[in-house]
Motif scaffolding. Structure first.
Motif, PDB file in Angstrom:
ATOM      1  N   SER A  11      17.413   1.064   6.887  1.00  0.00           N
ATOM      2  CA  SER A  11      16.313   0.100   6.863  1.00  0.00           C
ATOM      3  C   SER A  11      15.050   0.770   7.409  1.00  0.00           C
ATOM      4  O   SER A  11      15.125   1.841   8.037  1.00  0.00           O
ATOM      5  CB  SER A  11      16.658  -1.102   7.731  1.00  0.00           C
ATOM      6  OG  SER A  11      16.655  -0.721   9.116  1.00  0.00           O
ATOM      7  N   PRO A  12      13.874   0.168   7.194  1.00  0.00           N
ATOM      8  CA  PRO A  12      12.660   0.755   7.778  1.00  0.00           C
ATOM      9  C   PRO A  12      12.763   0.984   9.283  1.00  0.00           C
ATOM     10  O   PRO A  12      12.385   2.053   9.777  1.00  0.00           O
ATOM     11  CB  PRO A  12      11.576  -0.274   7.432  1.00  0.00           C
ATOM     12  CG  PRO A  12      12.042  -0.884   6.156  1.00  0.00           C
ATOM     13  CD  PRO A  12      13.540  -0.972   6.307  1.00  0.00           C
ATOM     14  N   ALA A  13      13.276   0.012  10.015  1.00  0.00           N
ATOM     15  CA  ALA A  13      13.393   0.164  11.471  1.00  0.00           C
ATOM     16  C   ALA A  13      14.356   1.291  11.825  1.00  0.00           C
ATOM     17  O   ALA A  13      14.104   2.073  12.757  1.00  0.00           O
ATOM     18  CB  ALA A  13      13.852  -1.147  12.115  1.00  0.00           C
ATOM     19  N   GLY A  34      12.260  -0.767  -1.668  1.00  0.00           N
ATOM     20  CA  GLY A  34      11.782  -2.142  -1.545  1.00  0.00           C
ATOM     21  C   GLY A  34      10.738  -2.352  -0.476  1.00  0.00           C
ATOM     22  O   GLY A  34      10.186  -3.450  -0.366  1.00  0.00           O
ATOM     23  N   TYR A  35      10.457  -1.305   0.319  1.00  0.00           N
ATOM     24  CA  TYR A  35       9.481  -1.436   1.398  1.00  0.00           C
ATOM     25  C   TYR A  35       8.308  -0.480   1.188  1.00  0.00           C
ATOM     26  O   TYR A  35       8.466   0.623   0.650  1.00  0.00           O
ATOM     27  CB  TYR A  35      10.131  -1.150   2.753  1.00  0.00           C
ATOM     28  CG  TYR A  35      11.098  -2.223   3.168  1.00  0.00           C
ATOM     29  CD1 TYR A  35      10.669  -3.326   3.905  1.00  0.00           C
ATOM     30  CD2 TYR A  35      12.449  -2.167   2.798  1.00  0.00           C
ATOM     31  CE1 TYR A  35      11.559  -4.329   4.275  1.00  0.00           C
ATOM     32  CE2 TYR A  35      13.339  -3.159   3.162  1.00  0.00           C
ATOM     33  CZ  TYR A  35      12.887  -4.243   3.897  1.00  0.00           C
ATOM     34  OH  TYR A  35      13.762  -5.231   4.255  1.00  0.00           O
ATOM     35  N   ALA A  36       7.139  -0.909   1.623  1.00  0.00           N
ATOM     36  CA  ALA A  36       5.920  -0.129   1.421  1.00  0.00           C
ATOM     37  C   ALA A  36       5.853   1.034   2.395  1.00  0.00           C
ATOM     38  O   ALA A  36       6.216   0.900   3.575  1.00  0.00           O
ATOM     39  CB  ALA A  36       4.689  -1.014   1.601  1.00  0.00           C
ATOM     40  N   THR A 256       6.750   1.090   6.515  1.00  0.00           N
ATOM     41  CA  THR A 256       6.378  -0.211   7.067  1.00  0.00           C
ATOM     42  C   THR A 256       7.500  -1.224   6.866  1.00  0.00           C
ATOM     43  O   THR A 256       8.492  -0.970   6.179  1.00  0.00           O
ATOM     44  CB  THR A 256       5.096  -0.753   6.400  1.00  0.00           C
ATOM     45  OG1 THR A 256       5.430  -1.283   5.102  1.00  0.00           O
ATOM     46  CG2 THR A 256       4.034   0.325   6.260  1.00  0.00           C
ATOM     47  N   ASP A 257       7.292  -2.417   7.426  1.00  0.00           N
ATOM     48  CA  ASP A 257       8.189  -3.546   7.183  1.00  0.00           C
ATOM     49  C   ASP A 257       7.681  -4.432   6.052  1.00  0.00           C
ATOM     50  O   ASP A 257       8.287  -5.480   5.765  1.00  0.00           O
ATOM     51  CB  ASP A 257       8.330  -4.392   8.449  1.00  0.00           C
ATOM     52  CG  ASP A 257       9.087  -3.673   9.554  1.00  0.00           C
ATOM     53  OD1 ASP A 257       9.871  -2.754   9.246  1.00  0.00           O
ATOM     54  OD2 ASP A 257       8.891  -4.028  10.737  1.00  0.00           O
ATOM     55  N   LEU A 258       6.594  -4.049   5.404  1.00  0.00           N
ATOM     56  CA  LEU A 258       6.031  -4.837   4.317  1.00  0.00           C
ATOM     57  C   LEU A 258       6.841  -4.620   3.045  1.00  0.00           C
ATOM     58  O   LEU A 258       7.162  -3.484   2.689  1.00  0.00           O
ATOM     59  CB  LEU A 258       4.573  -4.428   4.071  1.00  0.00           C
ATOM     60  CG  LEU A 258       3.626  -4.517   5.276  1.00  0.00           C
ATOM     61  CD1 LEU A 258       2.257  -3.961   4.912  1.00  0.00           C
ATOM     62  CD2 LEU A 258       3.515  -5.965   5.751  1.00  0.00           C
ATOM     63  N   ARG A 259       7.161  -5.692   2.347  1.00  0.00           N
ATOM     64  CA  ARG A 259       7.907  -5.585   1.110  1.00  0.00           C
ATOM     65  C   ARG A 259       6.997  -5.167  -0.043  1.00  0.00           C
ATOM     66  O   ARG A 259       5.852  -5.626  -0.148  1.00  0.00           O
ATOM     67  CB  ARG A 259       8.569  -6.924   0.768  1.00  0.00           C
ATOM     68  CG  ARG A 259       9.588  -7.411   1.789  1.00  0.00           C
ATOM     69  CD  ARG A 259      10.765  -6.495   1.936  1.00  0.00           C
ATOM     70  NE  ARG A 259      11.438  -6.220   0.676  1.00  0.00           N
ATOM     71  CZ  ARG A 259      12.750  -6.353   0.496  1.00  0.00           C
ATOM     72  NH1 ARG A 259      13.532  -6.752   1.494  1.00  0.00           N
ATOM     73  NH2 ARG A 259      13.287  -6.054  -0.663  1.00  0.00           N
ATOM     74  N   ASP A 260       7.516  -4.324  -0.919  1.00  0.00           N
ATOM     75  CA  ASP A 260       6.747  -3.918  -2.092  1.00  0.00           C
ATOM     76  C   ASP A 260       6.208  -5.119  -2.849  1.00  0.00           C
ATOM     77  O   ASP A 260       5.034  -5.173  -3.230  1.00  0.00           O
ATOM     78  CB  ASP A 260       7.627  -3.119  -3.059  1.00  0.00           C
ATOM     79  CG  ASP A 260       8.045  -1.767  -2.512  1.00  0.00           C
ATOM     80  OD1 ASP A 260       7.558  -1.385  -1.440  1.00  0.00           O
ATOM     81  OD2 ASP A 260       8.867  -1.107  -3.166  1.00  0.00           O
ATOM     82  N   GLN A 261       7.086  -6.079  -3.099  1.00  0.00           N
ATOM     83  CA  GLN A 261       6.698  -7.217  -3.930  1.00  0.00           C
ATOM     84  C   GLN A 261       5.617  -8.072  -3.286  1.00  0.00           C
ATOM     85  O   GLN A 261       4.864  -8.756  -3.969  1.00  0.00           O
ATOM     86  CB  GLN A 261       7.931  -8.066  -4.263  1.00  0.00           C
ATOM     87  CG  GLN A 261       8.892  -7.401  -5.224  1.00  0.00           C
ATOM     88  CD  GLN A 261       8.209  -7.003  -6.532  1.00  0.00           C
ATOM     89  OE1 GLN A 261       7.490  -7.793  -7.151  1.00  0.00           O
ATOM     90  NE2 GLN A 261       8.415  -5.769  -6.961  1.00  0.00           N
ATOM     91  N   ASP A 262       5.553  -8.034  -1.947  1.00  0.00           N
ATOM     92  CA  ASP A 262       4.497  -8.796  -1.276  1.00  0.00           C
ATOM     93  C   ASP A 262       3.126  -8.191  -1.505  1.00  0.00           C
ATOM     94  O   ASP A 262       2.108  -8.836  -1.286  1.00  0.00           O
ATOM     95  CB  ASP A 262       4.781  -8.875   0.225  1.00  0.00           C
ATOM     96  CG  ASP A 262       6.005  -9.716   0.537  1.00  0.00           C
ATOM     97  OD1 ASP A 262       6.392 -10.550  -0.322  1.00  0.00           O
ATOM     98  OD2 ASP A 262       6.600  -9.548   1.611  1.00  0.00           O
ATOM     99  N   LEU A 263       3.096  -6.916  -1.925  1.00  0.00           N
ATOM    100  CA  LEU A 263       1.831  -6.241  -2.197  1.00  0.00           C
ATOM    101  C   LEU A 263       1.458  -6.271  -3.666  1.00  0.00           C
ATOM    102  O   LEU A 263       0.403  -5.792  -4.059  1.00  0.00           O
ATOM    103  CB  LEU A 263       1.901  -4.779  -1.729  1.00  0.00           C
ATOM    104  CG  LEU A 263       2.186  -4.570  -0.239  1.00  0.00           C
ATOM    105  CD1 LEU A 263       2.308  -3.090   0.075  1.00  0.00           C
ATOM    106  CD2 LEU A 263       1.104  -5.214   0.618  1.00  0.00           C
TER     107      LEU A 263
END
Length: 266
Positions: A11-13, A34-36, A256-263
Motif C-alpha cells: 500500500s502507499p503507507a 490505483g494511487y497517485a 500519495t494516498d490520493l486515488r487515481d480516479q479521484d484525480l
C-alpha cells in the motif's frame, strides 16, 4: 532490500515506510497501483509565492496537488502522517542552479523556512493506459521513463524561468488517439500530450539519449508521444539558480494516498 516485484503489492503507507527505512530506493513507476504519485519541489518561503505563480502559469508541467505549511514536512492533504524529508526513494539538492547532492533523505538539509510542493506525475495515468490496452514501454522493460529537455520555454514568474521537460512513451500508431483520450481525463497529472511525433520540432535531437531517465525501445510502427513532465522544475532550478531547491530524483516519486480516479474528470 525490496525489489520492484516485492514492492508492487504494498500500500502507499507501506511503501513510504519501506522507503523511510531504506528498504527501497529505486524508481517508482508501476508501484501503488490505483494511487497517485507526485513530483516534489522544496523551496525557501521567500520564493514560495513566485513558484506557486510559476505553477499557475505552467499548469501542464506543474499541476499542484498539495503545498505544506512553512517548516512542516507533512503533506496533510495528499498523505497525512507522511514525512517529505524521508519518504521518497531519492532526492536531488540544488544550490544556485548546481546539483550538489543526490541523497536518500533530506533531514540534514531541512530548515524551518522551507515550503514543499507536490506536483502531479504522469506515472499516475499509466494504469489507465494499461487498462485501455496501451503499452507502457518503460514498465515493460523495467526502466525509468525517458525524459527530455525541450526547446519550449515556460512562462516566467519572478525568478523562475526555463525550458519545458517532457516524458516520452512510444505508442503504436493505431493507439495514439486512445492514449490522448485516456490521459486527457487526468489534467491534475499533466493530462493530454503536448506533442506527438517529430521530436526535432520541440528541440529533441536523439530519442536514444534522454536528459533524464532511460532510453527505451521504439518498435517499427510506433510513434513517440510526449507529455509535460514534473522534472521541469529541475531544469528551472538550473536556469533560475535559486539559493536552494530540493526535488525528487527523476523517476523517484512520492507515493500519495490520493486515488487515481479521484484525480480524473468525467
Amino acid at each position: 532490500m525490496l525489489d520492484n516485484l516485492g514492492a508492487q503489492n504494498l500500500s502507499p503507507a507501506e511503501l513510504r515506510s519501506a522507503i523511510r527505512k531504506g528498504d527501497y530506493n529505486r524508481p517508482t513507476p508501476g508501484l501503488a497501483s490505483g494511487y497517485a504519485q507526485a513530483n516534489l519541489v522544496i523551496l525557501p518561503k521567500d520564493l514560495a509565492f513566485d513558484f506557486l505563480l510559476f505553477c499557475q502559469r505552467n499548469p501542464k508541467p506543474c499541476p499542484v496537488l498539495d503545498v505544506t505549511e512553512v517548516g512542516d514536512p507533512e503533506p496533510k492533504f495528499a498523505a497525512p502522517g507522511a514525512d517529505l524529508r524521508t519518504d521518497l526513494p531519492r532526492y536531488r539538492v540544488y544550490e544556485y542552479g548546481q546539483m550538489v547532492a543526490e541523497v536518500t533523505n533530506i533531514t540534514d538539509y531541512w530548515r524551518d523556512d522551507l515550503v514543499a510542493f507536490l506536483l502531479g506525475c504522469s506515472f499516475t495515468f499509466e494504469e489507465a493506459l494499461l487498462n485501455a490496452g496501451v503499452p507502457v514501454r518503460h514498465i515493460e522493460e523495467g526502466k525509468n521513463v525517458p525524459m527530455f529537455i525541450t526547446g519550449i520555454s515556460c512562462r516566467q514568474a519572478g525568478p523562475f524561468h526555463g525550458p519545458l521537460v517532457v516524458s516520452m512513451r512510444p505508442i503504436p500508431a493505431h493507439l495514439v488517439i486512445r492514449a490522448v483520450q485516456v490521459t486527457s481525463r487526468y489534467p491534475a497529472v499533466h493530462g493530454a500530450p503536448v506533442h506527438i511525433g517529430q521530436p526535432e520540432l520541440i528541440g529533441i535531437k536523439d530519442l536514444n539519449r534522454p536528459d533524464f531517465g532511460d532510453a527505451v525501445t521504439i518498435y517499427p510502427g510506433e510513434v513517440p508521444v510526449f507529455w509535460a513532465c514534473g522534472v521541469t522544475p529541475q531544469a528551472v532550478a538550473m536556469a533560475a539558480k535559486p539559493e536552494l531547491m530540493i526535488t525528487h530524483a527523476p523517476g523517484h516519486m512520492f507515493i500519495t494516498d490520493l486515488r487515481d480516479q479521484d484525480l480524473a474528470v468525467i
